[in-house]
Design an enzyme around this catalytic site. Sequence first.
Site, mmCIF file in Angstrom:
data_model
loop_
_atom_site.group_PDB
_atom_site.id
_atom_site.type_symbol
_atom_site.label_atom_id
_atom_site.label_comp_id
_atom_site.label_asym_id
_atom_site.label_seq_id
_atom_site.Cartn_x
_atom_site.Cartn_y
_atom_site.Cartn_z
ATOM 1 N N HIS A 1 0.821 -1.217 0.000
ATOM 2 C CA HIS A 1 0.000 0.000 0.000
ATOM 3 C C HIS A 1 0.855 1.267 0.000
ATOM 4 O O HIS A 1 0.511 2.256 -0.635
ATOM 5 C CB HIS A 1 -0.931 0.015 1.226
ATOM 6 C CG HIS A 1 -0.202 -0.100 2.530
ATOM 7 N ND1 HIS A 1 0.411 -1.279 2.930
ATOM 8 C CD2 HIS A 1 0.049 0.798 3.506
ATOM 9 C CE1 HIS A 1 0.983 -1.096 4.102
ATOM 10 N NE2 HIS A 1 0.786 0.168 4.473
ATOM 11 N N GLY B 1 7.388 1.306 1.517
ATOM 12 C CA GLY B 1 7.704 2.585 2.138
ATOM 13 C C GLY B 1 9.188 2.908 2.114
ATOM 14 O O GLY B 1 9.623 3.929 1.594
ATOM 15 N N THR B 2 9.997 2.017 2.698
ATOM 16 C CA THR B 2 11.444 2.238 2.755
ATOM 17 C C THR B 2 12.210 1.478 1.677
ATOM 18 O O THR B 2 13.402 1.716 1.482
ATOM 19 C CB THR B 2 12.005 1.737 4.099
ATOM 20 O OG1 THR B 2 11.686 0.339 4.207
ATOM 21 C CG2 THR B 2 11.413 2.495 5.275
ATOM 22 N N GLY B 3 11.567 0.498 1.075
ATOM 23 C CA GLY B 3 12.258 -0.395 0.146
ATOM 24 C C GLY B 3 12.821 -1.631 0.842
ATOM 25 O O GLY B 3 13.083 -2.648 0.214
ATOM 26 N N GLY C 1 11.541 -3.723 3.289
ATOM 27 C CA GLY C 1 10.647 -4.879 3.425
ATOM 28 C C GLY C 1 10.557 -5.679 2.133
ATOM 29 O O GLY C 1 10.477 -6.914 2.155
ATOM 30 N N MET C 2 10.585 -5.019 1.004
ATOM 31 C CA MET C 2 10.549 -5.713 -0.288
ATOM 32 C C MET C 2 11.884 -6.386 -0.593
ATOM 33 O O MET C 2 11.936 -7.475 -1.165
ATOM 34 C CB MET C 2 10.220 -4.727 -1.417
ATOM 35 C CG MET C 2 8.766 -4.331 -1.491
ATOM 36 S SD MET C 2 7.726 -5.741 -1.900
ATOM 37 C CE MET C 2 6.173 -4.895 -2.254
ATOM 38 N N HIS D 1 27.855 -1.742 -10.941
ATOM 39 C CA HIS D 1 28.698 -2.551 -10.055
ATOM 40 C C HIS D 1 28.002 -3.822 -9.564
ATOM 41 O O HIS D 1 28.672 -4.818 -9.318
ATOM 42 C CB HIS D 1 29.100 -1.735 -8.812
ATOM 43 C CG HIS D 1 30.098 -0.656 -9.114
ATOM 44 N ND1 HIS D 1 30.810 -0.017 -8.129
ATOM 45 C CD2 HIS D 1 30.499 -0.106 -10.289
ATOM 46 C CE1 HIS D 1 31.615 0.890 -8.682
ATOM 47 N NE2 HIS D 1 31.434 0.866 -9.995
ATOM 48 N N ARG E 1 35.910 -6.708 -12.890
ATOM 49 C CA ARG E 1 36.086 -7.086 -11.472
ATOM 50 C C ARG E 1 34.736 -7.239 -10.778
ATOM 51 O O ARG E 1 34.605 -8.005 -9.817
ATOM 52 C CB ARG E 1 36.959 -6.065 -10.743
ATOM 53 C CG ARG E 1 36.331 -4.700 -10.546
ATOM 54 C CD ARG E 1 37.328 -3.712 -9.936
ATOM 55 N NE ARG E 1 36.714 -2.444 -9.560
ATOM 56 C CZ ARG E 1 36.391 -1.473 -10.419
ATOM 57 N NH1 ARG E 1 36.597 -1.648 -11.718
ATOM 58 N NH2 ARG E 1 35.852 -0.344 -9.994
ATOM 59 N N HIS E 2 33.722 -6.527 -11.282
ATOM 60 C CA HIS E 2 32.394 -6.634 -10.652
ATOM 61 C C HIS E 2 31.756 -7.996 -10.950
ATOM 62 O O HIS E 2 31.025 -8.531 -10.126
ATOM 63 C CB HIS E 2 31.497 -5.495 -11.125
ATOM 64 C CG HIS E 2 32.088 -4.150 -10.851
ATOM 65 N ND1 HIS E 2 32.336 -3.710 -9.566
ATOM 66 C CD2 HIS E 2 32.528 -3.179 -11.678
ATOM 67 C CE1 HIS E 2 32.898 -2.512 -9.612
ATOM 68 N NE2 HIS E 2 33.029 -2.163 -10.886
HETATM 69 C C1 RB5 Z 1 4.214 -0.184 5.543
HETATM 70 O O1 RB5 Z 1 3.701 0.639 6.522
HETATM 71 C C2 RB5 Z 1 5.737 -0.201 5.589
HETATM 72 O O2 RB5 Z 1 6.178 -0.797 6.756
HETATM 73 C C3 RB5 Z 1 6.291 -0.901 4.378
HETATM 74 O O3 RB5 Z 1 5.850 -0.284 3.222
HETATM 75 C C4 RB5 Z 1 7.802 -0.951 4.225
HETATM 76 O O4 RB5 Z 1 8.360 0.326 4.374
HETATM 77 C C5 RB5 Z 1 8.499 -1.975 4.981
HETATM 78 O O5 RB5 Z 1 9.702 -2.153 4.832
#
Ligand code: RB5
Length: 150
Positions: free
Chosen positions: A11, A68-70, A72-73, A100, A134-135
């Site tokens: 989301h 949100g932060t990248g 978690g994915m 790289h 080298r990479h």
């Molecule tokens: C969702 O609130 C947030 O935790 C998710 O998008 C992500 O940033 C997790 O790493």
Amino acid sequence: MSEKILIASDHAGFELKEQLERALGELGFDVQDLGTDSPESADYADYAHPLAQKVSNGDVKRGVLLCGTGLGMSYPANRYPHVRAAVAWNPEVAKLAREHNDSNVLVVPARFVTEAQGVAILRTWLDTPFEGGRHARRIDKIEKMSSEHE
Ligand code: RB5
């Protein structure tokens, strides 16, 4: 034939996913959207796993993930053999992630970039070739380690 590319988000990444999906379409990619389909709360792993699996088994060459932060994915995506999921928060990092690190999954921290920044990150990542040399030796060591644990 257009290159097939996958995109998915939770989301927190939903709105930017829609924008990057449009940009990919305009660039001529055959984009497959694996969800989420609304800004309703969703769990990032449910979207990272199917995308990473398809990159890992060679169904598609590249994919884009957003949360949100990248972070978690990137965690679940990087558990798949041959997947190199790189969180890039600006075009310079995106460029190095290709030159790289031969990244094949771009992870965008949607809560920390604007649409224009997201598109610039995406375009740089798409257009930058792997430098090899080298990479390549370093990437081979990652591949060797994951094949020993398969
Ligand atoms: C969702 O609130 C947030 O935790 C998710 O998008 C992500 O940033 C997790 O790493």
